[in-house]
Design a protein around this motif. Structure first.
Motif, mmCIF file in Angstrom:
data_model
loop_
_atom_site.group_PDB
_atom_site.id
_atom_site.type_symbol
_atom_site.label_atom_id
_atom_site.label_comp_id
_atom_site.label_asym_id
_atom_site.label_seq_id
_atom_site.Cartn_x
_atom_site.Cartn_y
_atom_site.Cartn_z
ATOM 1 N N GLN A 64 0.827 -1.205 0.000
ATOM 2 C CA GLN A 64 0.000 0.000 0.000
ATOM 3 C C GLN A 64 0.865 1.260 0.000
ATOM 4 N N GLY A 65 1.989 1.216 0.699
ATOM 5 C CA GLY A 65 2.913 2.342 0.684
ATOM 6 C C GLY A 65 3.494 2.589 -0.699
ATOM 7 N N GLU A 66 3.833 1.512 -1.394
ATOM 8 C CA GLU A 66 4.336 1.637 -2.783
ATOM 9 C C GLU A 66 3.261 2.239 -3.687
ATOM 10 N N SER A 67 2.026 1.794 -3.511
ATOM 11 C CA SER A 67 0.918 2.320 -4.310
ATOM 12 C C SER A 67 0.712 3.811 -4.043
ATOM 13 N N ALA A 68 0.759 4.209 -2.781
ATOM 14 C CA ALA A 68 0.605 5.621 -2.434
ATOM 15 C C ALA A 68 1.741 6.452 -3.022
ATOM 16 N N LYS A 69 2.943 5.908 -3.004
ATOM 17 C CA LYS A 69 4.098 6.615 -3.577
ATOM 18 C C LYS A 69 3.880 6.861 -5.066
ATOM 19 N N ARG A 70 3.414 5.838 -5.781
ATOM 20 C CA ARG A 70 3.154 6.000 -7.220
ATOM 21 C C ARG A 70 2.068 7.036 -7.488
ATOM 22 N N ARG A 71 1.113 7.143 -6.579
ATOM 23 C CA ARG A 71 -0.012 8.076 -6.742
ATOM 24 C C ARG A 71 0.258 9.445 -6.119
ATOM 25 N N HIS A 72 1.438 9.608 -5.529
ATOM 26 C CA HIS A 72 1.822 10.874 -4.885
ATOM 27 C C HIS A 72 0.795 11.286 -3.823
ATOM 28 N N THR A 73 0.403 10.324 -3.005
ATOM 29 C CA THR A 73 -0.541 10.597 -1.928
ATOM 30 C C THR A 73 0.051 10.179 -0.589
ATOM 31 N N ASP A 74 -0.471 10.733 0.479
ATOM 32 C CA ASP A 74 0.037 10.417 1.814
ATOM 33 C C ASP A 74 -0.315 8.995 2.226
ATOM 34 N N PHE A 75 0.601 8.413 2.963
ATOM 35 C CA PHE A 75 0.413 7.083 3.528
ATOM 36 C C PHE A 75 1.194 7.035 4.824
ATOM 37 N N VAL A 76 0.604 6.450 5.847
ATOM 38 C CA VAL A 76 1.312 6.276 7.104
ATOM 39 C C VAL A 76 1.127 4.841 7.589
ATOM 40 N N HIS A 77 2.235 4.254 7.956
ATOM 41 C CA HIS A 77 2.295 2.883 8.473
ATOM 42 C C HIS A 77 2.624 3.018 9.953
ATOM 43 N N VAL A 78 1.716 2.557 10.815
ATOM 44 C CA VAL A 78 1.886 2.728 12.255
ATOM 45 C C VAL A 78 1.906 1.364 12.933
ATOM 46 N N GLU A 79 2.974 1.123 13.642
ATOM 47 C CA GLU A 79 3.110 -0.085 14.466
ATOM 48 C C GLU A 79 2.960 0.342 15.918
ATOM 49 N N LEU A 80 2.097 -0.351 16.652
ATOM 50 C CA LEU A 80 1.850 0.004 18.049
ATOM 51 C C LEU A 80 2.243 -1.125 18.987
ATOM 52 N N ALA A 81 2.928 -0.763 20.064
ATOM 53 C CA ALA A 81 3.291 -1.719 21.112
ATOM 54 C C ALA A 81 2.024 -2.125 21.868
ATOM 55 N N PRO A 82 2.092 -3.202 22.624
ATOM 56 C CA PRO A 82 0.899 -3.663 23.358
ATOM 57 C C PRO A 82 0.245 -2.587 24.224
ATOM 58 N N GLY A 83 1.029 -1.765 24.897
ATOM 59 C CA GLY A 83 0.454 -0.737 25.757
ATOM 60 C C GLY A 83 -0.227 0.392 25.009
ATOM 61 N N ALA A 84 0.086 0.549 23.712
ATOM 62 C CA ALA A 84 -0.484 1.626 22.908
ATOM 63 C C ALA A 84 -1.675 1.156 22.068
ATOM 64 N N ARG A 85 -2.146 -0.021 22.365
ATOM 65 C CA ARG A 85 -3.367 -0.513 21.707
ATOM 66 C C ARG A 85 -4.201 -1.225 22.775
ATOM 67 N N GLY A 86 -5.449 -1.360 22.532
ATOM 68 C CA GLY A 86 -6.315 -1.984 23.536
ATOM 69 C C GLY A 86 -6.803 -0.963 24.533
ATOM 70 N N ASP A 87 -6.618 -1.244 25.824
ATOM 71 C CA ASP A 87 -7.091 -0.360 26.893
ATOM 72 C C ASP A 87 -5.906 0.337 27.561
ATOM 73 N N GLY A 88 -6.192 1.450 28.190
ATOM 74 C CA GLY A 88 -5.159 2.154 28.943
ATOM 75 C C GLY A 88 -4.854 3.523 28.377
ATOM 76 N N ARG A 89 -4.090 4.303 29.138
ATOM 77 C CA ARG A 89 -3.777 5.675 28.763
ATOM 78 C C ARG A 89 -3.015 5.772 27.447
ATOM 79 N N ASP A 90 -1.976 4.935 27.280
ATOM 80 C CA ASP A 90 -1.200 4.989 26.034
ATOM 81 C C ASP A 90 -2.064 4.679 24.820
ATOM 82 N N ALA A 91 -2.956 3.715 24.955
ATOM 83 C CA ALA A 91 -3.854 3.373 23.845
ATOM 84 C C ALA A 91 -4.801 4.539 23.554
ATOM 85 N N ASP A 92 -5.288 5.188 24.590
ATOM 86 C CA ASP A 92 -6.165 6.346 24.394
ATOM 87 C C ASP A 92 -5.427 7.467 23.672
#
Length: 108
Positions: A64-92
């Motif tokens: 999808q990032g390659e496709s966005a590059k060809r189309r000159h559009t924004d793309f963001v790939h986000v990887e989240l640690a366990p504490g930053a997904r699900g429940d809790g302050r970091d996830a919020d």
């Protein structure tokens, strides 16, 4: 149309981050994507920025990032640690930052 791709990762010694934010195949970041990382950091998350640092799991060969590059559009790939997904302050905080990005892109 801009794109967001979310993933999760397991915490390990080579991934001391709460979030890894990258632009996939593009080696720079738009103002909106850079602002996403800024907001996450301001909210106390440890962020690795793939366009300015060597980060694990950057998604540089992402289809999808390659496709966005060809189309000159924004793309963001986000990887989240366990504490930053699900429940809790970091996830919020991660959800709030991502919501802000999507709201900005929806207005464009």
């Amino acid at each position: 149309m801009p794109g967001v791709q979310l993933h999760g990762f397991a915490r390990s010694s080579d991934r001391p981050y709460d979030a890894i934010v990258s632009t996939g195949a593009v080696q720079g970041a738009s103002g909106e994507v850079s602002a996403l990382a800024d907001v996450m950091e301001a909210d106390g998350l440890r962020v690795c920025r793939g366009w300015s640092a060597r980060c694990p799991l950057e998604g540089t060969t992402n289809v999808q990032g390659e496709s966005a590059k060809r189309r000159h559009t924004d793309f963001v790939h986000v990887e989240l640690a366990p504490g930053a997904r699900g429940d809790g302050r970091d996830a919020d905080e991660a959800a709030k930052a991502l919501s802000g990005l999507l709201t900005t892109w929806a207005k464009d």
